[in-house]
Design a protein around this motif. Structure first.
Motif, PDB file in Angstrom:
ATOM      1  N   ILE A  22      41.895  51.008  34.682  1.00 41.50           N
ATOM      2  CA  ILE A  22      42.854  51.418  35.724  1.00 41.50           C
ATOM      3  C   ILE A  22      43.616  50.208  36.250  1.00 41.50           C
ATOM      4  CG2 ILE A  22      43.053  52.366  38.050  1.00 41.50           C
ATOM      5  CD1 ILE A  22      40.632  54.147  37.373  1.00 41.50           C
ATOM      6  N   ILE A  23      42.911  49.098  36.448  1.00 42.96           N
ATOM      7  CA  ILE A  23      43.567  47.876  36.933  1.00 42.96           C
ATOM      8  C   ILE A  23      44.635  47.425  35.935  1.00 42.96           C
ATOM      9  CG2 ILE A  23      43.200  45.406  37.332  1.00 42.96           C
ATOM     10  CD1 ILE A  23      40.507  46.172  38.632  1.00 42.96           C
TER      11      ILE A  23
ATOM     12  N   SER B 226      42.069  47.570  46.365  1.00 46.19           N
ATOM     13  CA  SER B 226      41.445  48.814  46.797  1.00 46.19           C
ATOM     14  C   SER B 226      40.438  49.313  45.761  1.00 46.19           C
ATOM     15  CB  SER B 226      42.513  49.877  47.037  1.00 46.19           C
ATOM     16  OG  SER B 226      41.929  51.115  47.365  1.00 46.19           O
ATOM     17  N   ILE B 227      40.787  49.186  44.502  1.00 42.44           N
ATOM     18  CA  ILE B 227      39.879  49.620  43.430  1.00 42.44           C
ATOM     19  C   ILE B 227      38.610  48.777  43.438  1.00 42.44           C
ATOM     20  CG2 ILE B 227      39.584  49.647  40.926  1.00 42.44           C
ATOM     21  CD1 ILE B 227      42.554  50.465  40.788  1.00 42.44           C
ATOM     22  N   ILE B 228      38.763  47.453  43.596  1.00 43.44           N
ATOM     23  CA  ILE B 228      37.596  46.562  43.630  1.00 43.44           C
ATOM     24  C   ILE B 228      36.720  46.870  44.837  1.00 43.44           C
ATOM     25  CG2 ILE B 228      36.834  44.167  43.825  1.00 43.44           C
ATOM     26  CD1 ILE B 228      37.958  44.851  41.089  1.00 43.44           C
ATOM     27  N   LYS B 229      37.328  47.112  45.978  1.00 46.49           N
ATOM     28  CA  LYS B 229      36.556  47.413  47.189  1.00 46.49           C
ATOM     29  C   LYS B 229      35.789  48.730  47.058  1.00 46.49           C
ATOM     30  CE  LYS B 229      39.116  44.752  50.640  1.00 46.49           C
ATOM     31  NZ  LYS B 229      37.901  43.965  51.019  1.00 46.49           N
TER      32      LYS B 229
ATOM     33  N   VAL C 189      39.800  42.013  35.570  1.00 46.38           N
ATOM     34  CA  VAL C 189      39.338  42.775  34.405  1.00 46.38           C
ATOM     35  C   VAL C 189      38.307  41.962  33.624  1.00 46.38           C
ATOM     36  CG1 VAL C 189      40.045  43.635  32.130  1.00 46.38           C
ATOM     37  CG2 VAL C 189      41.378  44.223  34.163  1.00 46.38           C
ATOM     38  N   LYS C 190      38.593  40.684  33.453  1.00 46.79           N
ATOM     39  CA  LYS C 190      37.670  39.819  32.709  1.00 46.79           C
ATOM     40  C   LYS C 190      36.294  39.780  33.374  1.00 46.79           C
ATOM     41  CE  LYS C 190      37.608  35.413  33.311  1.00 46.79           C
ATOM     42  NZ  LYS C 190      37.952  33.968  33.379  1.00 46.79           N
ATOM     43  N   TYR C 191      36.271  39.596  34.691  1.00 49.35           N
ATOM     44  CA  TYR C 191      35.003  39.535  35.416  1.00 49.35           C
ATOM     45  C   TYR C 191      34.242  40.861  35.324  1.00 49.35           C
ATOM     46  CZ  TYR C 191      35.467  34.931  37.596  1.00 49.35           C
ATOM     47  OH  TYR C 191      35.536  33.571  37.821  1.00 49.35           O
TER      48      TYR C 191
ATOM     49  N   LEU D 227      32.600  50.619  35.865  1.00 42.81           N
ATOM     50  CA  LEU D 227      33.242  49.301  35.910  1.00 42.81           C
ATOM     51  C   LEU D 227      34.254  49.167  34.779  1.00 42.81           C
ATOM     52  CD1 LEU D 227      31.119  48.578  38.052  1.00 42.81           C
ATOM     53  CD2 LEU D 227      30.800  46.392  36.888  1.00 42.81           C
ATOM     54  N   GLU D 228      33.884  49.655  33.606  1.00 42.40           N
ATOM     55  CA  GLU D 228      34.827  49.620  32.482  1.00 42.40           C
ATOM     56  C   GLU D 228      36.037  50.504  32.780  1.00 42.40           C
ATOM     57  OE1 GLU D 228      32.027  50.787  29.349  1.00 42.40           O
ATOM     58  OE2 GLU D 228      32.353  48.807  28.463  1.00 42.40           O
TER      59      GLU D 228
END
Length: 343
Positions: free
Chosen positions: A103-104, A137-140, A57-59, A97-98
């Motif tokens: 969601i994460i 999965s969300i990042i991918k 989340v920070k990144y 991205l936000e």
């Protein structure tokens, strides 16, 4: 001055996962010895999930904040950003991205609750693995969007740093008419050479002081040096962007044959420039007058409104051109201000 110059590293989805999970694998998980094994297991799993989710989340948020607020930047840079990457698309991706970050957080919080209420270490580990899988999965799924931001950051950070608050002279005219020589003659120091990512040439940006006021002068090869009908959509929008910073246009004409363009074509371009910048004064400058006979020069001058004669490489007529441009630009600015006040 370029609002995108502070954009640094944008990570791809694989890079992001590698960095965070590598650091997560080295995370110290010290728990007091007296704590029961089941509690220890839960604490370890909670710590792992929280570390991974918090850092991803920070990144994501940092990458979003590296980009300036696209609704608040100067119209000049907003137009150029739209030319290069598409402002609406960029805003959409930054917002996504936000959204992914939220969601994460939600997934992590749910799985942390599952871990805390799990019956044994096996169920706690299962919840942590499920959290890892869903978050990864969300990042991918962001792969294409992050790749877009990587390319966007490269293009936008290369935009020239132009002070949108300084008095600005924009130089126009066909290639080889002496525009760069004029910028060099005017500038108090060696002009800066910067890239315009949507052209094959470099912008030439010079600075000078006029009555103790810092000013800038810009030559944009590939932008204002040929007829509008020969331009694509991107180049036309780049011209629109330049309109936002220009106070006055200096159009340089080479009536000799040395530039390779007949006077008729140059005058046609001059007419188009005036039509393209209807609210700006355009100063007509005849360069390389030393290469013409007095008779031929007089014939050319009859076709041009109040031309200034110049030999840029000899610094002849340069100051007159600047004086005329500054007065015209200042007057135009005062008229515009008076109109705005009246409204």
């Amino acid at each position: 001055m370029n609002p995108f110059s502070k954009i640094k590293k944008i990570y791809s989805s694989d890079e992001l996962l590698d960095i965070v999970f590598h650091r997560g694998s080295q995370l110290p998980l010290d728990v007091p010895r007296r704590v029961p094994p089941s509690i220890k297991a839960k604490k370890r799993e909670v710590t792992r999930v929280k570390f991974i989710s918090d850092n991803l989340v920070k990144y994501l948020i940092i990458m979003v904040k590296k980009f300036p607020n696209l609704d608040e930047i100067h119209p000049f840079y907003r137009e150029l950003a739209d030319v290069l990457v598409g402002v609406d698309r960029l805003k959409e991706i930054l917002a996504s991205l936000e959204g992914s970050a939220r969601i994460i957080k939600k997934i992590a919080n749910k799985k942390i609750r599952d871990i805390k209420f799990s019956e044994n270490p096996k169920f706690a580990a299962k919840a942590r693995i499920e959290a890892y899988a869903r978050i990864s999965s969300i990042i991918k799924k962001l792969e294409k969007r992050l790749n877009f931001l990587i390319e966007a950051s490269k293009k936008l950070s290369r935009l020239p740093s132009i002070d949108t608050n300084e008095f600005t002279i924009v130089v126009a005219g066909y290639p080889n008419t002496g525009k760069s020589s004029f910028v060099r003659a005017v500038s108090s120091a060696k002009p800066e050479i910067a890239e315009y990512p949507f052209t094959t040439r470099n912008i030439v940006l010079g600075h000078f002081s006029y009555n103790n006021v810092r000013c800038q002068i810009i030559d944009t090869p590939g932008i204002l040096d040929r007829p509008m009908r020969e331009r694509n959509r991107i180049e036309l929008q780049a011209i629109t962007a330049i309109r936002h910073v220009a106070n006055v246009v200096v159009f340089i004409i080479d009536p000799s044959l040395s530039c390779g363009y007949p006077i008729e074509r140059q005058l046609e371009l001059l007419k188009e420039i005036k039509e393209t910048f209807p609210s700006l004064p355009v100063i007509n400058v005849i360069n390389k007058v030393d290469l013409m006979s007095s008779e031929d020069l007089e014939e050319v001058k009859k076709k041009i409104d109040k031309p200034i004669e110049m030999i840029a490489i000899q610094d002849t007529g340069v100051q007159e051109a600047i004086d005329t441009a500054m007065k015209a630009g200042k007057l135009q600015g005062e008229l515009k201000y008076a109109k705005e006040v009246a409204l």
